[in-house]
Design a protein around this motif. Structure first.
Motif, mmCIF file in Angstrom:
data_model
loop_
_atom_site.group_PDB
_atom_site.id
_atom_site.type_symbol
_atom_site.label_atom_id
_atom_site.label_comp_id
_atom_site.label_asym_id
_atom_site.label_seq_id
_atom_site.Cartn_x
_atom_site.Cartn_y
_atom_site.Cartn_z
ATOM 1 N N GLU A 43 -23.154 6.499 14.442
ATOM 2 C CA GLU A 43 -23.780 6.943 13.245
ATOM 3 C C GLU A 43 -22.826 6.423 12.137
ATOM 4 O O GLU A 43 -23.805 6.636 11.108
ATOM 5 C CB GLU A 43 -23.280 8.486 13.431
ATOM 6 N N THR A 48 -26.055 11.688 22.351
ATOM 7 C CA THR A 48 -25.849 13.146 21.798
ATOM 8 C C THR A 48 -26.364 14.232 22.857
ATOM 9 O O THR A 48 -25.808 15.151 23.739
ATOM 10 C CB THR A 48 -26.699 13.596 20.772
ATOM 11 N N LEU A 49 -27.678 13.765 23.907
ATOM 12 C CA LEU A 49 -27.997 14.492 24.906
ATOM 13 C C LEU A 49 -27.067 14.454 26.065
ATOM 14 O O LEU A 49 -26.883 15.374 26.682
ATOM 15 C CB LEU A 49 -29.494 14.079 25.190
ATOM 16 N N GLN A 64 -20.998 7.548 19.952
ATOM 17 C CA GLN A 64 -21.733 8.242 19.158
ATOM 18 C C GLN A 64 -21.280 8.324 17.778
ATOM 19 O O GLN A 64 -22.166 7.971 16.897
ATOM 20 C CB GLN A 64 -21.734 9.948 19.357
ATOM 21 N N GLY A 115 -36.150 20.119 24.996
ATOM 22 C CA GLY A 115 -34.869 19.117 25.289
ATOM 23 C C GLY A 115 -33.822 20.077 26.095
ATOM 24 O O GLY A 115 -34.320 20.672 27.224
ATOM 25 N N ASP A 173 -29.462 9.863 19.760
ATOM 26 C CA ASP A 173 -29.910 11.157 20.485
ATOM 27 C C ASP A 173 -29.614 10.973 22.049
ATOM 28 O O ASP A 173 -29.582 12.027 22.339
ATOM 29 C CB ASP A 173 -31.579 11.186 19.911
ATOM 30 N N ASP A 174 -29.888 10.027 22.682
ATOM 31 C CA ASP A 174 -29.369 9.844 23.847
ATOM 32 C C ASP A 174 -28.437 10.024 23.958
ATOM 33 O O ASP A 174 -27.885 10.860 25.074
ATOM 34 C CB ASP A 174 -29.932 8.414 24.602
#
Length: 295
Positions: free
Chosen positions: A149, A168-169, A145, A216, A165-166
């Motif tokens: 970024e 992070t989830l 991640q 989410g 986002d994947d």
């Protein structure tokens, strides 16, 4: 003299699963019973017991569940009577399925649980992470991640099936998995049962995040899903979770971003406190005087 920072402290610590002892004992709910230094059994604070219904009552409950109709007032009144008496563990999952209309939700929805999991496994494969080792991959997910970024423009040119986002989830769910009922036999340690239990919980939560992207995943959902998995099969637990989180008669709105339902609940509680503040103040003073008198 300038103090040197430890090289080991600067390294990212990886998660180490708690090993399950061969001699660990579990209570009737599946939670581990440990021992204190004095070798006394350390149990949870409440002495719960499953209700012991008579064979006649159990037969009546089974008959009610066999012809269950959620729209029937008679069925609802009868199930309330059994709930007051206590639902046996062996029938608790069936009762939850009926009350939450799990079968009807699965039948009428266009969402395909297995197809969703197949889509999720693509990004996991690209990340080199398995759903059966998601807890040990927290450090890897964090590093990936941070790299994405930092090099967002470069990463967009690569043909990958995952985004920031994947990751992070995945990482947020994995962090919550390791603190959701860690002493329950289905989640404790690195036994085959625990690894499968952690994978099931991860799949249910990631599927709901795909099912309802507006909500989410929010911290705290893992506890609800874990309890459901203690009594229901994996896909049944998913549909039960959607019923609880989406239908207004349950906890819909408590996990959305605008916190509308939480604000409403807080306002109701503050109103109750305002209406009963004299009584509450009296109780606090009484408790304070009682504590003072014991010193």
């Amino acid at each position: 003299m300038e103090r040197r920072s430890s090289s080991t402290g600067s390294k990212r610590r990886s998660w180490t699963p708690r090993r399950r002892s061969e001699n660990v004992r579990f209570d009737e709910f599946g939670f581990a019973i440990t021992k204190t230094k004095g070798q006394k059994l350390l149990h949870r604070c409440h002495d719960y017991r499953y209700p012991q219904l008579s064979s006649v009552r159990v037969k009546e409950l089974c008959e009610l569940l066999s012809y269950w109709n959620g729209a029937s007032f008679l069925c609802k009144s009868q199930i309330e009577r059994f709930i007051r008496m206590g639902i046996p563990s062996s029938l608790r999952g069936r009762v939850w399925r009926c009350l939450l209309s799990v079968d009807n939700l699965r039948r009428t929805s266009h969402f395909n649980y297995e197809a969703c999991l197949a889509e999720v496994r693509g990004p996991l494969v690209d990340l080199g992470v398995s759903e059966y080792g998601i807890l040990s991959a927290i450090a890897t997910l964090s590093e990936t991640q941070n790299d994405l970024e930092a090099n967002q423009q470069q990463s967009t040119s690569l043909e990958m099936r995952f985004a920031v986002d994947d990751i992070t989830l995945f990482r947020q769910i994995a962090l919550d998995l390791q603190r959701s009922f860690p002493t329950h036999r289905s989640l404790l340690g690195n036994s085959p049962e625990a690894i499968e239990g952690q994978a099931k919980l991860f799949r249910v939560l990631i599927a709901y995040a795909r099912y309802n992207p507006e909500v989410g995943y929010c911290q705290g959902m893992s506890y609800i899903a874990a309890v459901l998995l203690m009594q229901l099969a994996e896909e049944e637990a998913f549909w039960a979770l959607t019923a609880l989180l989406d239908q207004p008669q349950y906890v819909a709105g408590l996990y959305n971003m605008n916190l509308s339902s939480k604000t409403l609940h807080c306002a109701i509680r503050l109103s109750e406190v305002e209406q009963n503040k004299s009584f509450i103040l009296f109780e606090i003073i009484s408790l304070g005087l009682f504590i003072f008198s014991q010193d």
